[in-house]
Scaffold this active site. Structure first.
Site, mmCIF file in Angstrom:
data_model
loop_
_atom_site.group_PDB
_atom_site.id
_atom_site.type_symbol
_atom_site.label_atom_id
_atom_site.label_comp_id
_atom_site.label_asym_id
_atom_site.label_seq_id
_atom_site.Cartn_x
_atom_site.Cartn_y
_atom_site.Cartn_z
ATOM 1 N N LYS A 133 30.826 51.537 39.771
ATOM 2 C CA LYS A 133 30.721 50.673 40.965
ATOM 3 C C LYS A 133 31.756 51.177 41.955
ATOM 4 O O LYS A 133 32.927 50.838 41.875
ATOM 5 C CB LYS A 133 31.031 49.234 40.567
ATOM 6 C CG LYS A 133 30.254 48.172 41.301
ATOM 7 C CD LYS A 133 30.464 48.094 42.792
ATOM 8 C CE LYS A 133 31.762 47.473 43.222
ATOM 9 N NZ LYS A 133 32.060 47.652 44.644
ATOM 10 N N GLU A 157 44.711 50.594 36.798
ATOM 11 C CA GLU A 157 45.626 51.344 37.675
ATOM 12 C C GLU A 157 45.682 50.584 38.993
ATOM 13 O O GLU A 157 44.714 50.593 39.760
ATOM 14 C CB GLU A 157 45.108 52.766 37.899
ATOM 15 C CG GLU A 157 45.087 53.588 36.614
ATOM 16 C CD GLU A 157 44.546 55.000 36.816
ATOM 17 O OE1 GLU A 157 44.321 55.690 35.815
ATOM 18 O OE2 GLU A 157 44.330 55.402 37.969
ATOM 19 N N CYS A 199 48.018 55.013 46.518
ATOM 20 C CA CYS A 199 48.745 54.068 45.653
ATOM 21 C C CYS A 199 50.132 54.595 45.308
ATOM 22 O O CYS A 199 51.056 53.812 45.080
ATOM 23 C CB CYS A 199 47.946 53.759 44.400
ATOM 24 S SG CYS A 199 47.465 55.211 43.465
ATOM 25 N N GLU A 238 52.648 45.140 48.824
ATOM 26 C CA GLU A 238 52.037 46.423 49.167
ATOM 27 C C GLU A 238 51.312 46.296 50.508
ATOM 28 O O GLU A 238 50.459 45.424 50.676
ATOM 29 C CB GLU A 238 51.042 46.830 48.081
ATOM 30 C CG GLU A 238 50.416 48.180 48.341
ATOM 31 C CD GLU A 238 49.398 48.579 47.274
ATOM 32 O OE1 GLU A 238 49.505 49.675 46.739
ATOM 33 O OE2 GLU A 238 48.491 47.772 46.997
#
Ligand code: TXE
Length: 482
Positions: free
Chosen positions: A175, A250, A284, A386
């Site tokens: 996906k 992750e 990331c 973040e």
């Protein structure tokens, strides 16, 4: 190209169409078909049938040969993949040409090699009757794997999971992010051309909250591997807990760099510029907090600012372009909200902080300025959360202990970068970082055999090299009494 889910070796349409928009102009790229619930079920059934069919019984060499053909298929269509990835993400060709597309192909080659060369353990044991016994482990596919990924490095991050999953003999339902579906759609054709049996690689397209959630809740999955935000990672972990399925997560980061006064400042600047601004800050592993030893603080801030001023916005195909837009208007609004919060938190804006003036034909794109702040308190919101944009805050420090303490004071623990020419300090500080990946005098230097993943809220588990094999295989210990 028709953008629709790929199930059991064929593309399948649905009535519900949504649009993919260009991050560069805001214009329509193409409509795509959203997978129905029934199509998600069909994808899982096709993957199960393929696992129980020719793919599951195929010898390693034959499987590995097919995966090399997949890698060759991506390389043969390099320019098409490049164009599609840059159309979808808005990132410059110069970036995707060197990172995204080559790594997309390499992820199949490397894990094909890894599975071919893996050696499993054997233990001889004594027994009371003196004959002894032999134990050895047999590595089997884990089964049907759900693969869910983000939009920042679509081909690279998806194949990082699909490569080892298939190498280990699993079948997958992928996906991709609803923002970026072109290269995963193309991969279906490559799989067919390479001779991957139908049902081994499937995609289901659509919004995460619906199609993604339907997939991760499906009892037919044996494991889920996910890269994305921590909030969605928690939802994946929750869904995976039903039926006790394994999950590899992750997740996000709020990564720190520490620059000591004994660093080679040219290298530290070059590395920090990349780690803050590459891919418009949507990495990331990217740096959002920079700690600089006080004697070189002013020089470092001035030089980082000078480098940020050099970025050129533009179309991906323009060789002059060094910074693209953010992925979506929603993400741009999120990043700009942090730009506002930083000012509210008392930040000094060294550069940027807003939206650049763009020519009329690009005005509908999701552009934001590269931004540097100083002067924020360590507990200010933009220092804790973040942001995932082209921005960083720079804080001065006086002692090594203080720098390590501030860098580690984060709910996240994905990556860090230390800049020093003192070898003892490099080892000492490098090992103290509470992260999955601690770089010294480098950033994004990746050996794909090494463990990749995060500590704290940056994830659970490690992938890469034999760590990927641990996740994508199930071990059976055979104990034979001699
Ligand atoms: O992520 P999501 P989004 C961070 C970054 C960004 C924020 C939000 O800070 O601003 O996350 O981005 C699918 N069940 N990262 O909203 O939601 C979704 O369709 C199953 C860091 O894009 O995590 C997509 O395929 N799937 C990150 C994938 O999850 C679901 C990279 C990731 O989307 C789902 C990207 C659900 N309920 C964003 N909801 C990194 N670590 O690199 C969503 N999805």
């Amino acid at each position: 190209m028709k953008i629709s889910s790929f199930i059991n070796g064929v593309y399948v349409d649905s009535k519900e169409q949504r649009n993919i928009k260009s991050p560069v102009t805001g214009e329509l790229i193409t409509p795509y078909s959203v997978a129905t619930d029934a199509q998600v079920n069909e994808a899982v059934e096709a993957a199960r049938a393929a696992l129980n069919g020719p793919w599951g019984s195929m010898g390693i060499q034959e499987r590995v040969d097919i995966l090399y053909k997949v890698a060759d298929g991506i390389s043969a269509r390099f320019d098409e993949f490049l164009e599609a990835e840059c159309l979808d993400t808005g990132k410059p060709y110069s970036l995707a040409r060197h990172i995204d597309i080559p790594r997309g192909a390499a992820n199949f080659r490397i894990f094909a090699d890894t599975i071919k060369n893996v050696a499993d353990e054997a233990f001889h044991m004594p027994t009371p009757d003196g004959t002894g016994a032999l134990n050895y482990t047999v590595r089997k596919p884990k089964g049907v794997i759900g693969v869910i990924g983000p939009w920042n490095l679509p081909l690279l991050l998806m194949t990082w999971k699909i490569g080892p999953a298939l190498a280990c003999g699993n079948t997958v339902i992928v996906k991709p992010s609803e923002e970026t579906q072109l290269t995963m759609t193309m991969l279906g054709e490559v799989m067919n051309e390479a001779g991957v049996p139908p049902g081994v690689f499937n995609t289901v397209l659509g919004p995460g909250s619906r199609v993604g959630d339907k997939l991760i809740s499906h009892p037919g999955l044996d494991a889920i591997t996910f890269t994305g935000s921590t909030a969605t990672g928690e939802r994946v972990a929750e869904a995976a807990s039903v039926g006790l399925r394994d999950a590899s997560l992750e997740l996000g980061g709020k990564n720190a760099a520490i620059v000591f006064a004994d660093a080679d400042i040219d290298k530290a600047i070059e590395g920090t510029v990349r780690s803050v601004f590459v891919n418009c800050g949507q990495v990331c592993l990217g740096t959002e907090r920079v700690y600089v030893e006080r004697p070189i603080f002013d020089e470092f801030v001035a030089r980082l600012k000078a480098e940020a001023e050099k970025y050129k916005f533009g179309r991906p195909e323009d060789p002059e372009t060094t910074m693209g837009p953010l992925i979506s208007a929603t993400h741009r609004d999120k990043v700009l909200s942090y730009y506002e919060k930083a000012v509210e938190a008392g930040a000094t804006v060294v550069i940027g902080g807003g939206v650049p003036d763009m020519p009329a034909e690009l005005a509908g794109g999701n552009w934001v300025e590269p931004t540097i702040w100083t002067g924020m308190a360590e507990d200010a919101i933009p220092m804790r959360e973040e942001i995932f944009g082209p921005c960083c805050h720079i804080t001065p420090f006086d002692t090594e202990e203080e720098a390590v303490r501030m860098a580690n004071d984060s709910p996240y623990g994905l990556a860090s970068a230390i800049w020093t020419e003192n070898a003892s300090r490099a080892h000492r500080v490098g090992a103290q970082m509470e992260v999955g990946i601690s770089w010294v005098n480098s950033w994004f230097l990746r050996d794909l055999r090494t463990p990749f993943g995060g500590a704290k809220q940056s994830g659970i588990g490690r992938e890469g090299g034999h760590y990927s094999l641990e996740f994508y295989t199930e071990l059976t210990n055979v104990c034979i009494k001699l």
